[in-house]
Scaffold this active site. Sequence first.
Site, PDB file in Angstrom:
ATOM      1  N   ALA A 234       0.823  -1.207   0.000  1.00  0.00           N
ATOM      2  CA  ALA A 234       0.000   0.000   0.000  1.00  0.00           C
ATOM      3  C   ALA A 234       0.859   1.260   0.000  1.00  0.00           C
ATOM      4  O   ALA A 234       0.561   2.233  -0.705  1.00  0.00           O
ATOM      5  CB  ALA A 234      -0.934  -0.012   1.206  1.00  0.00           C
ATOM      6  N   GLU A 237       2.487   1.550  -3.626  1.00  0.00           N
ATOM      7  CA  GLU A 237       1.550   1.863  -4.704  1.00  0.00           C
ATOM      8  C   GLU A 237       0.937   3.254  -4.538  1.00  0.00           C
ATOM      9  O   GLU A 237       0.775   3.984  -5.518  1.00  0.00           O
ATOM     10  CB  GLU A 237       0.443   0.800  -4.754  1.00  0.00           C
ATOM     11  CG  GLU A 237       0.920  -0.593  -5.114  1.00  0.00           C
ATOM     12  CD  GLU A 237       1.550  -0.667  -6.500  1.00  0.00           C
ATOM     13  OE1 GLU A 237       1.200   0.169  -7.366  1.00  0.00           O
ATOM     14  OE2 GLU A 237       2.396  -1.559  -6.717  1.00  0.00           O
ATOM     15  N   SER A 239       2.159   6.002  -2.924  1.00  0.00           N
ATOM     16  CA  SER A 239       3.126   7.077  -3.179  1.00  0.00           C
ATOM     17  C   SER A 239       3.537   7.132  -4.640  1.00  0.00           C
ATOM     18  O   SER A 239       3.596   8.214  -5.242  1.00  0.00           O
ATOM     19  CB  SER A 239       4.364   6.889  -2.298  1.00  0.00           C
ATOM     20  OG  SER A 239       4.040   7.044  -0.940  1.00  0.00           O
ATOM     21  N   CYS A 344      -6.327   5.775   5.763  1.00  0.00           N
ATOM     22  CA  CYS A 344      -5.027   5.204   5.404  1.00  0.00           C
ATOM     23  C   CYS A 344      -3.939   5.580   6.397  1.00  0.00           C
ATOM     24  O   CYS A 344      -3.608   6.762   6.566  1.00  0.00           O
ATOM     25  CB  CYS A 344      -4.633   5.657   4.000  1.00  0.00           C
ATOM     26  SG  CYS A 344      -3.005   5.092   3.475  1.00  0.00           S
ATOM     27  N   GLU A 353       6.397  12.230   0.897  1.00  0.00           N
ATOM     28  CA  GLU A 353       7.219  11.854  -0.256  1.00  0.00           C
ATOM     29  C   GLU A 353       6.829  12.655  -1.488  1.00  0.00           C
ATOM     30  O   GLU A 353       7.698  13.115  -2.250  1.00  0.00           O
ATOM     31  CB  GLU A 353       7.074  10.354  -0.524  1.00  0.00           C
ATOM     32  CG  GLU A 353       7.736   9.485   0.543  1.00  0.00           C
ATOM     33  CD  GLU A 353       7.433   8.010   0.381  1.00  0.00           C
ATOM     34  OE1 GLU A 353       8.236   7.188   0.856  1.00  0.00           O
ATOM     35  OE2 GLU A 353       6.379   7.673  -0.204  1.00  0.00           O
TER      36      GLU A 353
END
Length: 396
Positions: A234, A237, A239, A344, A353
């Site tokens: 997770a 994918e 980021s 999340c 990021e």
Amino acid sequence: MRNPVIPPSEQSLTAQILQDPLHPFACYRQLRAQYPVYYSHEFHSWFISRYNDVQNVINDPVIFSSEQSIRSRPKARQQHANAARTLLWTDPPRHRQLRSLINLAFTPRTISNLAPRITEIVHTQLDHVASQGQINIVTDLANPLPIIVIAELLGVPIQDQQQFKQWSDIIVSPARQEKKQAVIAMNSYFQTIVDQRRQQAKDDLISALLSAHIEGTYLTEAEILSFCRLLLVAGHETSTNLIGNALLTLDEHPQIMEELQADLTLIPDTIEEVIRYRTPIQRLRRAATVDTQLGGQVIKAGDIVSPILGSANRDEERFGHPEEFDIHRIPNRHIGFGHGIHFCIGSSLARLETRIALEVLLTRFKALRRKTDSELEHVASSFVYGVKSLPMTCEN
């Protein structure tokens, strides 16, 4: 017998989405307007497309269960019975316990302390390509960045980071047998590291997970392994696709890219609008625990329900001019990272990021433009939104 929900054409709306996953938004619009609760034979689930309905589904674990959505898969029942439940596929009260324990190790300070290292990684990745006058945003930056960050966070040797990428890509792909093998391989890999950290703790997340406890309750070893898998897949994918989606969208709106270069403080709001406009995780999966009604449709106990985050985030009833990309949108209450108890847990890392990646890109390069001679190709997943490759020219 299930209520018939038949679109006005021979080809179902969800079949159209499968055929053109980069442009699902017109189908979403039709779903919201005419079939807000629509049974998809392609996905064997009810597609929920309006904001309020999506929010209600993901906020009600009693009627719409995350845990039972996995148990409903016949081939997965026995596997699930023998496996640890992850945050994604757990209902309260165990979900609260798991999240509380993981939060002890995966803290906001842990994330914020990564900023200097993330900045260093971004510059290093760009150093490899800056002199060439072109960069592939996905393969040169958006893919390796979160893999390196997560691997270092978990304490994984640098030589194994490419294996992380391969596992992550398989897990989100439709390849079921390969997916099962990847999970087994990941478990075996992380088990070795967990065993090593039990013998000698280090300054990494796995060691912190092993020591985290509340009133004498610890995470089980299987739960630690499952969280490592979740963070890898997770985290990577989300980021990767958030960064790629941001650059793809900014290329479509060059005036906004220029605005950001003149004022980098606008980047956080831009990221929120990217999450709304091109939601990285398009839909979720739940199972009805009882017979219920939604949008005039009868949903039977055991039926799978798929709330579409990517549609909810373009709902005309919630957002003004939802098809427009507006970085000054106020308010912007998107649900791109979920809502409620399943919000999340890695969203802060994805935002960090992406913010640093955009800041460095927009500072180092005067101009970034997509190379239109290469066709955009969607990633091999029906629930992730992103492109496999995004070549751009970059002017120093």
